[in-house]
Design an enzyme around this catalytic site. Structure first.
Site, PDB file in Angstrom:
ATOM      1  N   ASP A 291       0.770  -0.929   0.030  1.00  0.00           N
ATOM      2  CA  ASP A 291       0.082  -0.122  -0.113  1.00  0.00           C
ATOM      3  C   ASP A 291       0.919   1.234   0.151  1.00  0.00           C
ATOM      4  OD1 ASP A 291       0.857  -0.444   2.682  1.00  0.00           O
ATOM      5  OD2 ASP A 291      -0.717   0.153   3.689  1.00  0.00           O
ATOM      6  N   GLU A 292       2.034   1.033  -0.603  1.00  0.00           N
ATOM      7  CA  GLU A 292       2.892   2.472  -0.467  1.00  0.00           C
ATOM      8  C   GLU A 292       3.122   2.798  -1.879  1.00  0.00           C
ATOM      9  OE1 GLU A 292       6.168   1.465   3.284  1.00  0.00           O
ATOM     10  OE2 GLU A 292       6.589   0.730   1.260  1.00  0.00           O
TER      11      GLU A 292
END
Length: 317
Positions: free
Chosen positions: A243-244
């Site tokens: 989720d980066e």
């Protein structure tokens, strides 16, 4: 030094001129033959002009090669090769399979040979052999250039796919890191600033656990799409993993990161209100600027990541 035309028997000069004069008619015969035998199904979807494509041009150039051959006319990378590649790309855009494009030229060869056969009584044996060679060489060159055009496009497409994250379409970790390193080098050369924004979605595991991984993927896609729409053409965005995300702002000052985050979070808030993102959706970001805050790409990455981590840590207390 300009190429000199080779000596051509008068009969071949006449035949070449006749081919040029009949270029449109011969191209139409090729199309009609393809449609009647249904050997090129994609042609049936097109209007008459689109069906012809560049075929009249190819016949005209063949006529010139018969009438006044030049050593460079059929060379790889020459004008005729360029036209052939453009023809292949245009056909592909219209939905033609590579086999259909090749078949066009094979049918054109058949039509041309019938045209030549109707005049064979005007030619000597050596001239017939020569015209056969020139027709075959020209058609073969056109086919090769069309195939190369397809291959080049497919290779470029595969190379681009290898640089992209499969889920979001953003640059993958390696491609983004490469882009960052390249832009730092350019900034050193031209004295430009570069801003890196590092973003991490808050509580993403909870989104997956409560709403499911399909919805989690949708969230990642929506965040990626919003980031892409907020970038200039020269900027870049990448998915660094999980989720980066990271955003690269080129030719920017040290405040560009904060401005981007304000616009980005405002856009995410609008999406949350429209229920395009889960209730309470939030993310944490960290920024770093080159050269005012970091001396190279690695330092820039470490600083932006550390600031993002500290911001997230501060939210927990």
């Amino acid at each position: 030094m300009a190429h000199q035309a080779l000596h051509v028997p008068p009969a071949l000069q006449v035949l070449g001129a006749d081919l040029r004069a009949a270029a449109w008619d011969l191209a139409l015969r090729m199309v009609d033959e393809a449609l009647s035998d249904d050997v090129i199904p994609s042609l049936a979807r097109l209007g008459r002009v689109a069906q012809l494509g560049d075929m009249p041009t190819f016949v005209t150039e063949l006529g010139r090669e018969v009438e006044s051959p030049l050593p460079g006319r059929l060379r790889a990378g020459g004008p005729l090769a360029s036209i052939a590649r453009d023809h292949a790309r245009q056909r592909e855009a219209l939905g033609f399979a590579p086999r259909e494009v090749v078949t066009e030229f094979l049918l054109l060869r058949r039509v041309l040979w019938r045209f030549v056969a109707s005049r064979v009584h005007e030619l000597g044996g050596a001239e017939v052999v020569e015209i056969e060679r020139r027709i075959n060489d020209t058609i073969d060159r056109l086919v090769v250039e069309c195939v190369v055009a397809y291959f080049d496009r497919a290779t470029a497409e595969l190379a681009e796919q290898a640089r992209r994250d499969a889920l979001t379409g953003l640059l993958n970790h390696q491609a983004f890191s490469d882009a960052l390193a390249l832009e730092i080098e350019r900034s050193q050369r031209y004295d430009h600033g570069v801003t890196l924004v590092f973003v991490d979605i808050d509580c993403f595991k909870e989104i997956n656990d409560t709403l499911g991984h399909i919805e989690g993927d949708r969230v990642l896609n929506r965040v990626a799409t919003l980031a892409s729409t907020m970038l200039r053409g020269s900027d870049a965005a990448g998915r660094m993993g999980g989720d980066e995300f990271a955003v690269l702002l080129l030719e920017s000052d040290k405040h560009a990161g904060a401005r981007f985050i304000r616009r980005f979070t405002a856009g995410l808030a609008d999406m949350t209100r429209r229920k395009e993102l889960p209730p309470g959706f939030a993310l944490t970001a960290g920024t770093a600027h080159y050269p005012s805050e970091a001396i190279d790409a690695d330092a820039l990455l470490r600083l932006a990541d550390a600031r993002q981590y500290e911001s997230k840590r501060a939210k927990r207390y």
